[in-house]
Design a protein around this motif. Structure first.
Motif, PDB file in Angstrom:
ATOM      1  N   UNK B  75       0.841  -1.204   0.000  1.00  0.00           N
ATOM      2  CA  UNK B  75       0.000   0.000   0.000  1.00  0.00           C
ATOM      3  C   UNK B  75       0.878   1.256   0.000  1.00  0.00           C
ATOM      4  N   UNK B  76       1.927   1.236   0.833  1.00  0.00           N
ATOM      5  CA  UNK B  76       2.827   2.396   0.903  1.00  0.00           C
ATOM      6  C   UNK B  76       3.536   2.595  -0.435  1.00  0.00           C
ATOM      7  N   UNK B  77       3.885   1.512  -1.089  1.00  0.00           N
ATOM      8  CA  UNK B  77       4.528   1.617  -2.408  1.00  0.00           C
ATOM      9  C   UNK B  77       3.544   2.215  -3.415  1.00  0.00           C
ATOM     10  N   UNK B  78       2.279   1.815  -3.308  1.00  0.00           N
ATOM     11  CA  UNK B  78       1.267   2.346  -4.223  1.00  0.00           C
ATOM     12  C   UNK B  78       0.977   3.818  -3.931  1.00  0.00           C
ATOM     13  N   UNK B  79       1.221   4.247  -2.693  1.00  0.00           N
ATOM     14  CA  UNK B  79       1.034   5.664  -2.349  1.00  0.00           C
ATOM     15  C   UNK B  79       2.231   6.498  -2.820  1.00  0.00           C
ATOM     16  N   UNK B  80       3.347   5.858  -3.167  1.00  0.00           N
ATOM     17  CA  UNK B  80       4.467   6.629  -3.724  1.00  0.00           C
ATOM     18  C   UNK B  80       5.841   6.313  -3.167  1.00  0.00           C
ATOM     19  N   UNK B  81       5.958   5.363  -2.244  1.00  0.00           N
ATOM     20  CA  UNK B  81       7.296   4.989  -1.780  1.00  0.00           C
ATOM     21  C   UNK B  81       8.010   4.259  -2.922  1.00  0.00           C
ATOM     22  N   UNK B  82       9.361   4.314  -2.930  1.00  0.00           N
ATOM     23  CA  UNK B  82      10.123   3.748  -4.046  1.00  0.00           C
ATOM     24  C   UNK B  82      10.448   2.277  -3.853  1.00  0.00           C
ATOM     25  N   UNK B  83      10.712   1.882  -2.626  1.00  0.00           N
ATOM     26  CA  UNK B  83      11.095   0.494  -2.375  1.00  0.00           C
ATOM     27  C   UNK B  83      10.738   0.112  -0.942  1.00  0.00           C
ATOM     28  N   UNK B  84      10.744  -1.196  -0.691  1.00  0.00           N
ATOM     29  CA  UNK B  84      10.329  -1.649   0.627  1.00  0.00           C
ATOM     30  C   UNK B  84      11.364  -2.531   1.304  1.00  0.00           C
ATOM     31  N   UNK B  85      11.301  -2.540   2.625  1.00  0.00           N
ATOM     32  CA  UNK B  85      12.081  -3.496   3.416  1.00  0.00           C
ATOM     33  C   UNK B  85      11.082  -4.218   4.315  1.00  0.00           C
ATOM     34  N   UNK B 197       3.589  -2.888  -8.093  1.00  0.00           N
ATOM     35  CA  UNK B 197       3.895  -4.322  -8.187  1.00  0.00           C
ATOM     36  C   UNK B 197       5.318  -4.559  -8.675  1.00  0.00           C
ATOM     37  N   UNK B 198       5.867  -3.585  -9.405  1.00  0.00           N
ATOM     38  CA  UNK B 198       7.225  -3.758  -9.945  1.00  0.00           C
ATOM     39  C   UNK B 198       8.297  -3.255  -8.965  1.00  0.00           C
ATOM     40  N   UNK B 199       7.867  -2.609  -7.882  1.00  0.00           N
ATOM     41  CA  UNK B 199       8.860  -2.060  -6.961  1.00  0.00           C
ATOM     42  C   UNK B 199       9.437  -3.162  -6.079  1.00  0.00           C
ATOM     43  N   UNK B 200      10.683  -2.949  -5.680  1.00  0.00           N
ATOM     44  CA  UNK B 200      11.400  -4.008  -4.977  1.00  0.00           C
ATOM     45  C   UNK B 200      11.107  -4.021  -3.469  1.00  0.00           C
ATOM     46  N   UNK B 201      10.855  -5.204  -2.949  1.00  0.00           N
ATOM     47  CA  UNK B 201      10.740  -5.365  -1.498  1.00  0.00           C
ATOM     48  C   UNK B 201      11.854  -6.310  -1.031  1.00  0.00           C
ATOM     49  N   UNK B 202      12.751  -5.793  -0.209  1.00  0.00           N
ATOM     50  CA  UNK B 202      13.839  -6.616   0.323  1.00  0.00           C
ATOM     51  C   UNK B 202      13.360  -7.307   1.588  1.00  0.00           C
ATOM     52  N   UNK B 203      13.506  -8.624   1.628  1.00  0.00           N
ATOM     53  CA  UNK B 203      13.106  -9.346   2.845  1.00  0.00           C
ATOM     54  C   UNK B 203      14.312  -9.655   3.717  1.00  0.00           C
ATOM     55  N   UNK B 204      14.162  -9.393   4.997  1.00  0.00           N
ATOM     56  CA  UNK B 204      15.219  -9.728   5.964  1.00  0.00           C
ATOM     57  C   UNK B 204      14.596 -10.599   7.045  1.00  0.00           C
ATOM     58  N   UNK B 205      15.312 -11.604   7.480  1.00  0.00           N
ATOM     59  CA  UNK B 205      14.803 -12.439   8.570  1.00  0.00           C
ATOM     60  C   UNK B 205      15.154 -11.770   9.897  1.00  0.00           C
ATOM     61  N   UNK B 206      14.164 -11.654  10.781  1.00  0.00           N
ATOM     62  CA  UNK B 206      14.418 -11.007  12.075  1.00  0.00           C
ATOM     63  C   UNK B 206      15.582 -11.693  12.799  1.00  0.00           C
ATOM     64  N   UNK B 207      15.605 -13.022  12.723  1.00  0.00           N
ATOM     65  CA  UNK B 207      16.636 -13.753  13.463  1.00  0.00           C
ATOM     66  C   UNK B 207      18.046 -13.348  13.018  1.00  0.00           C
ATOM     67  N   UNK B 208      18.177 -12.970  11.735  1.00  0.00           N
ATOM     68  CA  UNK B 208      19.502 -12.595  11.225  1.00  0.00           C
ATOM     69  C   UNK B 208      19.930 -11.218  11.728  1.00  0.00           C
ATOM     70  N   UNK B 209      18.998 -10.485  12.344  1.00  0.00           N
ATOM     71  CA  UNK B 209      19.315  -9.135  12.831  1.00  0.00           C
ATOM     72  C   UNK B 209      19.573  -9.133  14.338  1.00  0.00           C
TER      73      UNK B 209
END
Lengths: 302, 254
Positions: B75-85, B197-209
Motif C-alpha cells: 500500500x505504501x509503495x502504491x502511495x508513492x514509496x520507491x522500495x520496501x524493506x 507491483x514492480x517495486x522491490x521489497x527486500x526481505x530480511x529475517x528477524x533472526x539474522x538481525x
C-alpha cells in the motif's frame, strides 16, 4: 521502592498532573520525589524532595536536556520507578529516559490491580498486563488515578546539565479561538467516524437541532474537515460535562472519552456493540446511524 | 535525500477481539488487517517530501511482521514509496526489540529523515519511533501536526493538549512521529497500484538481525471489568427510538 514523579510546566506554570503520579506512587507504597523543569517562583505544592532545573536555561521543550536532568535525578534519588503523565510532554520524554536507563516502559497505564499495572489494548476493548524486571518507566493515562490532595512545600535540590537538543524551540502557538464554547452546553450531540461521510453529519445536526443541543465531534471527523475544530470534544478539543451527551458513531477512543465521560447521561448510538464507548454509556442503541437518526429525529420533532 | 517511513500493520479496530487460549495474544484468524492509521499520515508526509525534493531523493518503506505485512508495504509503495524493506518476524516483540531490529536493518543506510506514526492503534506504545531515534543517535520530534522542509532544515509543529501547538526548528538527520490530521493521506490509484507491483521489497529475517532480549512481556490479556452500567437497546429501530425518547423524557433530559 522509590518513585520519581515527573511534573510539567507549561508557559511558566506547573501543571497539576503530578498529583496523579503521586497517587500512583502511593498506591504502590513507594517513597516519592518530584522532578520539574520550572521556576523557583512557581513550585508545585508537595512535602518532599523536588529536583528542580531552571526553565530559563533548559526551556520547556529540550528533550536531550530534560532527559539528562531526569537521569541525574534518578541516580541521586535512587529511583526504581519513573512516573510520567501520558501527556505530550510525557510520551515525548519517557522512551528517551527508558532507553537512557535501559529500562522497560509501560505506556498509558490505566489501572493497578494487586500492585500490577494494566494497559489498554486494541482500542481499549482489552486490558493487558505486562511483566518487567529492573527499573521501570511508566506513563499514566490522564484521569485514571485520582489526584492526591496538593499540599506542603518542597525541599529543592537543584539540577543542571549542559546537554541540549539541536532542536530550536521557537515558542507556543495558542489553539485557534473557540467560536463555540461547548463547556457550557447542556445537551451535546456528537458525530464520530461512524457517520461515514461529510453529508451524513447533517443527520447529527438535525438531531441536535430537534433537542436544542449543540453539535460536537470526535477528532477523525474534524481531521477529515467535516466539522470545524471548535466542535471537537476530547483531549485535543474541549472537555465537556453536559446533562446529556449523545455520541453518534463514536467508537470511544481514550482521547475522546477523556473529554466527555463526566457528562451526566450518555447515550451511544453505534452499530458496533463492542465499541468502548459502551464503557461510559448509560444507554447504548445498537443501530445503523443512517437509518436510525432520521427515525429518532422525526419522533423528537413530532 | 534518503527518506524512510516505518509502518505497522494492525487489525481493524472495529473488530471483535478474542483472546487466544493461554491468554496473552488475540486470535488473528478472523481479523482484517490494515495500515496503522497514524502511519498513513507518515507515509503521506514522506511522499510529499520526496515529491517536493524531486530528483535525487529516495523513499523507503519498512515494516516488521509476518507474511501478511507485505500488504501494508505494498500500500505504501502504491502511495508513492520507491522500495520496501520487510523484516520477516512471527514472534511477539516489545517496542525495544522492534526498534532494535529496525535499527539493525537501517543503521548503515544513512537515512536523513525518518517518519513514523506517533503510536499504533492496537497497542498504543508510542515508543518505537523514539527508541529508534535514540539508537541511531538522531533528534526526534513527536506528535507532529505541521511539517515544512526549508533548505536542509525543518519547521514543525508539535501538538500539545487542548489544541495548543509548539513551533520547532531542526536539521536533518531527524525522526518525526506523525499525529492524525497532519495531512490528507492519498488513496492509491489503480495505475499506481500496478506500478507498485514492480517495486522491490527486500526481505530480511528477524533472526539474522540479532534481536536483543525483551524488556517487557505480556502476561495476560482480558476484557476490562465492566464498570459500564450501559443498558443496551436492540432490534426494531422505531421501537428503539420510542424507548430512547421515553427514557430521556423520564429523566427530564429533553
Amino acid at each position: 521502592m522509590k518513585a520519581l514523579v515527573i511534573a510539567e510546566s507549561r508557559e511558566g506554570q506547573p501543571l497539576e498532573n503530578y498529583l496523579e503520579g503521586l497517587s500512583y506512587a502511593k498506591a504502590l507504597g513507594a517513597e516519592a520525589a518530584l522532578f520539574l523543569v520550572g521556576a523557583a517562583e512557581a513550585l508545585p505544592a508537595f512535602a518532599g524532595t523536588l529536583f528542580l532545573a531552571e526553565v530559563a536555561k533548559h526551556l520547556e521543550y529540550n528533550p536531550k536536556g530534560h532527559k539528562a536532568l531526569i537521569l541525574s535525578a534518578v541516580e541521586q534519588f535512587g529511583a526504581d520507578l519513573v512516573i510520567f503523565a501520558h501527556s505530550s510532554y510525557g510520551w515525548d520524554l519517557a522512551p528517551r529516559v527508558a532507553q537512557g536507563l535501559e529500562a522497560a516502559q509501560l505506556s498509558e497505564v490505566v489501572e493497578l490491580a494487586e500492585g500490577k499495572p494494566f494497559l489498554p489494548a486494541y482500542n481499549a476493548k482489552l486490558r493487558r498486563q505486562v511483566e518487567t524486571s529492573g527499573k521501570l518507566v511508566v506513563t499514566l493515562q490522564g484521569g485514571a488515578f485520582a489526584p492526591l490532595k496538593a499540599g506542603g512545600s518542597p525541599q529543592v535540590t537543584a539540577l543542571d546539565t549542559d546537554r541540549q537538543s539541536q532542536v530550536e524551540f521557537l515558542g507556543f502557538e495558542a489553539a485557534a479561538a473557540k467560536e463555540l464554547d461547548l463547556t457550557k452546553s447542556e445537551i451535546i450531540v456528537s458525530a464520530g467516524r461512524g457517520v461515514g461521510k461529510a453529508e451524513r453529519v447533517q443527520l447529527v445536526r438535525d438531531l441536535a437541532a430537534a433537542i436544542h443541543g449543540d453539535l460536537g465531534a470526535s477528532r477523525p471527523v474534524v481531521d477529515a474537515g467535516w466539522v470545524e475544530h471548535s466542535h471537537q470534544v476530547g483531549t485535543t478539543g474541549q472537555s465537556v460535562t453536559p446533562k446529556l451527551y449523545i455520541a453518534c458513531g463514536i467508537s470511544g477512543a481514550i482521547q475522546h472519552l477523556a473529554g466527555m465521560k463526566g457528562s451526566d447521561f450518555i447515550v451511544a448510538i453505534n452499530k458496533d456493540k463492542e465499541a468502548p464507548i459502551g464503557e461510559v454509556a448509560d444507554l447504548f442503541c445498537v443501530a445503523d446511524l443512517t437509518q436510525f437518526l432520521p427515525i429518532l429525529t422525526d419522533k423528537l420533532q413530532g | 535525500m534518503k527518506i524512510l517511513v516505518c509502518v505497522k500493520q494492525v487489525p481493524d479496530m472495529e473488530s471483535r477481539f478474542q483472546v487466544q487460549a493461554g491468554g496473552t495474544a488475540i486470535e488473528e484468524a478472523d481479523l482484517a488487517f490494515r495500515v496503522n492509521e497514524y502511519d498513513e499520515f507518515a507515509i503521506e508526509e514522506a511522499v510529499r517530501l520526496k515529491e517536493k525534493l524531486g530528483e535525487g531523493s529516495e523513499l523507503t518503506v519498512l515494516s516488521l511482521g509476518p507474511q501478511r505485512v507485505a500488504e501494508a508495504i505494498k500500500k505504501a509503495l502504491a502511495m508513492g514509496c520507491d522500495q520496501g524493506i520487510h523484516i520477516l518476524d512471527t514472534a511477539s516483540r516489545d517496542p525495544y526489540q522492534v526498534a532494535s531490529l529496525i535499527y539493525q536493518a537501517v543503521k548503515d543506510q544513512d537515512f536523513e529523515v525518518i517518519f513514523t506514526g506517533m503510536q499504533s492503534q492496537d497497542l498504543g506504545y508510542a515508543q518505537t519511533g523514539l527508541l529508534l531515534a535514540e539508537l541511531l543517535g538522531i533528534e526526534a520530534v513527536t506528535t507532529v501536526v505541521s511539517f515544512c522542509q526549508e533548505g536542509d532544515g525543518f519547521l514543525v509543529q508539535r501538538e500539545l493538549e487542548g489544541g495548543q501547538r509548539m513551533n520547532l526548528k531542526l536539521q536533518a538527520p531527524a525522526l518525526f512521529t506523525c499525529q492524525l490530521g497532519l495531512n490528507q493521506p492519498r488513496y492509491p490509484t489503480l495505475p499506481n497500484i500496478m506500478k507498485a507491483k514492480k517495486k522491490k521489497i527486500t526481505q530480511l529475517e528477524a533472526a539474522s538481525l540479532a534481536p536483543p532480549a525483551a524488556r517487557s512481556q505480556t502476561t495476560s490479556l482480558r476484557p476490562p471489568a465492566k464498570k459500564g452500567q450501559a443498558k443496551f437497546l436492540e432490534g426494531d429501530l422505531g421501537a428503539m427510538a420510542d424507548q430512547l425518547v421515553a427514557e430521556l423524557k423520564a429523566k427530564s433530559l429533553i
